[in-house]
Structure formats: C-alpha cells, structure tokens
Write a protein that holds these residues in place. Structure first.
Motif, PDB file in Angstrom:
ATOM      1  N   GLY A 264       0.813  -1.214   0.000  1.00  0.00           N
ATOM      2  CA  GLY A 264       0.000   0.000   0.000  1.00  0.00           C
ATOM      3  C   GLY A 264       0.844   1.260   0.000  1.00  0.00           C
ATOM      4  O   GLY A 264       0.559   2.215  -0.747  1.00  0.00           O
ATOM      5  N   PHE A 265       1.901   1.286   0.807  1.00  0.00           N
ATOM      6  CA  PHE A 265       2.750   2.483   0.866  1.00  0.00           C
ATOM      7  C   PHE A 265       3.471   2.697  -0.457  1.00  0.00           C
ATOM      8  O   PHE A 265       3.571   3.833  -0.943  1.00  0.00           O
ATOM      9  N   LEU A 266       3.983   1.627  -1.048  1.00  0.00           N
ATOM     10  CA  LEU A 266       4.695   1.775  -2.315  1.00  0.00           C
ATOM     11  C   LEU A 266       3.742   2.196  -3.427  1.00  0.00           C
ATOM     12  O   LEU A 266       4.129   2.955  -4.332  1.00  0.00           O
ATOM     13  N   TRP A 267       2.509   1.701  -3.404  1.00  0.00           N
ATOM     14  CA  TRP A 267       1.544   2.144  -4.402  1.00  0.00           C
ATOM     15  C   TRP A 267       1.246   3.635  -4.238  1.00  0.00           C
ATOM     16  O   TRP A 267       1.154   4.373  -5.225  1.00  0.00           O
ATOM     17  N   ALA A 268       1.103   4.094  -3.001  1.00  0.00           N
ATOM     18  CA  ALA A 268       0.847   5.511  -2.757  1.00  0.00           C
ATOM     19  C   ALA A 268       2.024   6.366  -3.210  1.00  0.00           C
ATOM     20  O   ALA A 268       1.836   7.469  -3.733  1.00  0.00           O
ATOM     21  N   ARG A 269       3.256   5.851  -3.055  1.00  0.00           N
ATOM     22  CA  ARG A 269       4.412   6.612  -3.524  1.00  0.00           C
ATOM     23  C   ARG A 269       4.409   6.728  -5.040  1.00  0.00           C
ATOM     24  O   ARG A 269       4.811   7.759  -5.594  1.00  0.00           O
TER      25      ARG A 269
END
Length: 303
Positions: A89-94
């Motif tokens: 999720g964090f990498l997708w948001a980045r």
C-alpha cells in the motif's frame, strides 16, 4: 437559528441547533475540524512518512516491520501477509505521488479496513459500504464551496477505490481465514532410533556405532555362546580325534584308453537311439490324430 446535519462513517448524525451568536465563519471552522477527525488517529505520523519516503523497498519494509512489531516473519504466515499488505500500500501511494496528508489518510484507511475485519468481524458488503461513506467525506464533494477540504480529487479517489478492490476486497476471504481460522502447528523434526541397554543378565551391551568395532567386541568382550563351550568340553573329554586319512584328491580321467573314433561311435549310437525313440513317439501321435480325423469325417458323411 439554523439547523446543521453532518454525515460520518457510522451514519448520519441527528440535526442540531446552531448556538446563538455563531457566525458562518465559525460554523465553517467547526465543520472543517469535524472533517479532520475522520480516519483518526493517523496510522503513520508525518515524521514517519517523511523518513519512509527517503527509503528504498527494503528500507520501507524494515520501518513498517519495526512499527508493527513483527518478529516472526520467517515462520509466521500472518505477520508476513500483513506486512506485505502495508508495504504494498505504501509503495503504491508513492507511485501515485501523494502529499503527506494523503499518505497519512490512505495508510490510515488501509489500517482501519483491517481493523474493522479483525475486530468488528465486518463482512465484505459492510466494508464496501463503510469505504463508500468514508470516501464521501475525504473524497471529492459535489459542493464546490468545500473543494479546499477535499483530501483526494476525483481521479485519486477512483484510483484508491480500484487499488482496494484488487488488494483487499478481491482477497477478502483469505484475510478472513487469516484472522479467524485456527491453523495447526507443524513440528519439524527428525526421527532417531535409540538402542536401549539389554537386561542385566547380559554382561555387556552391544557396542555403539561410534564405539569399538563389532569384531573386537565379539572376540575379546562378548563371551562365547554356551553351545560352543559345551562342545569344547566334550571334545576335551573324548580326547584328541584321530587324524582321518586324506582322500585322494587326484581325479582319474574316465576317457583314458579310448580314441576319438571310439568316442564318436559311442555318441553316434546313443544319438541314433534317442532320435529313433522320439520319431516313434511322434509317428504314434500322428497316427492317433489321423484316426480321430477320419472318424469325424465319416460321421459328417453319414449326417
């Protein structure tokens, strides 16, 4: 006095009367503060998000692993799956190039969805309804006057919903199984055969594999069998046996005195006798079969 109605993720709050002496500006500030309370407390602080944005994939994983206090990633399927959920999720948001506040609300949204499933046992339908209510608050509003309050624009809100659809909702049954299904603990080990000590009647136990060899053990330690000891005693009582004359080991050739012609003649006679006997038996069997066929033919003619 004017009445105000507010929508929350839990439902619609009842209408309340605006206190006397309030101004439209104060009402706007109050409504803004209420909207700020949605998805609080934040899952990640601003400082934590800033640190993680400077890390690579491994660094993000290590930060979240420490934050979530996961210590058994190599052996615990649950911890490994949840860490992958947050890291992805964090990498997708980045990749979406979110702002800090968008990072904060998105990660809190991911955490709240899992919290609703794990703690409230919320079904898939209820989770989708809850997400729709939350996105109505933090997503784009139909009212143009509150555009500055929107955390996500239309494109970003649709992207968030699409990501949740393929990451969580599509595998909702697996997450339910992860939280609520008991799993058997598999004990990994090796079986070892242990040789126990023989009864006390036996003077010595058999040698271990890493001990002395069996030859030395049987020669010098293990006593001879009782039967061998008795035979030795009988032999000693009877006295030494008289030596038997050695048999003549020399073999006499049975063909001594015969020439090659004599041998051929004898073999020819034996062969002729055998062949004549076989030929006689074959002729007898053929004659019997011939008589049987003739009898059948005669029966067929009479019929």
């Amino acid at each position: 006095m004017a009445a105000s109605v507010g929508t929350t993720p839990g439902g619609t709050t009842p209408a309340g009367m605006t206190p006397a002496g309030t101004t439209p500006e104060s009402e706007k500030d109050t409504e803004f503060q209420e909207r700020e309370k949605i998805l609080c407390p934040d899952f990640l602080s601003v400082a934590q998000i800033t640190e993680m944005l400077a890390e690579d994939v491994d660094g993000v994983q290590q930060k979240l692993e420490k934050l979530l206090n996961f210590r058994n990633l190599q052996t615990c399927l649950k911890e490994a799956s949840l860490l992958d959920y947050y890291v992805s999720g964090f990498l997708w948001a980045r990749g979406m190039d979110f702002s800090i506040i968008q990072y904060s609300k998105f990660m809190t949204l991911l955490d709240m969805l899992l919290h609703n499933l794990r703690t409230l046992h919320m079904s898939l339908e209820d989770s989708i309804k809850w997400l729709r209510e939350v996105m109505a608050e933090i997503g784009p509003s139909h009212s143009q006057k509150n555009e500055e309050w929107n955390i996500f624009d239309v494109k970003q809100a649709n992207a968030v919903v699409d990501y949740l659809k393929i990451s969580l909702f599509q595998h909702y049954k697996l997450y339910e199984f992860l939280f609520f299904s008991a799993r058997e603990e598999i004990v990994i080990g090796t079986e070892q055969a242990i040789e126990v000590v023989k009864p006390a009647g036996h003077p010595f136990p058999d040698p271990l594999e890493e001990g002395i060899s069996f030859d030395i053990y049987s020669t010098f330690i293990e006593p001879p069998p009782i039967l061998d000891m008795e035979m030795k005693g009988l032999n000693q009582e009877q006295g030494p046996e008289e030596p038997q004359p050695e048999a003549d080991t020399s073999e006499i050739d049975p063909l001594v005195g015969f020439t090659i012609e004599d041998i051929k003649l004898v073999l020819g006679q034996v062969t002729d006798d055998i062949l004549i006997s076989i030929q006689t038996k074959i002729n007898e069997k053929l004659q019997i079969q011939e008589e049987a066929f003739n009898a059948r033919i005669e029966k067929l003619k009479k019929a």
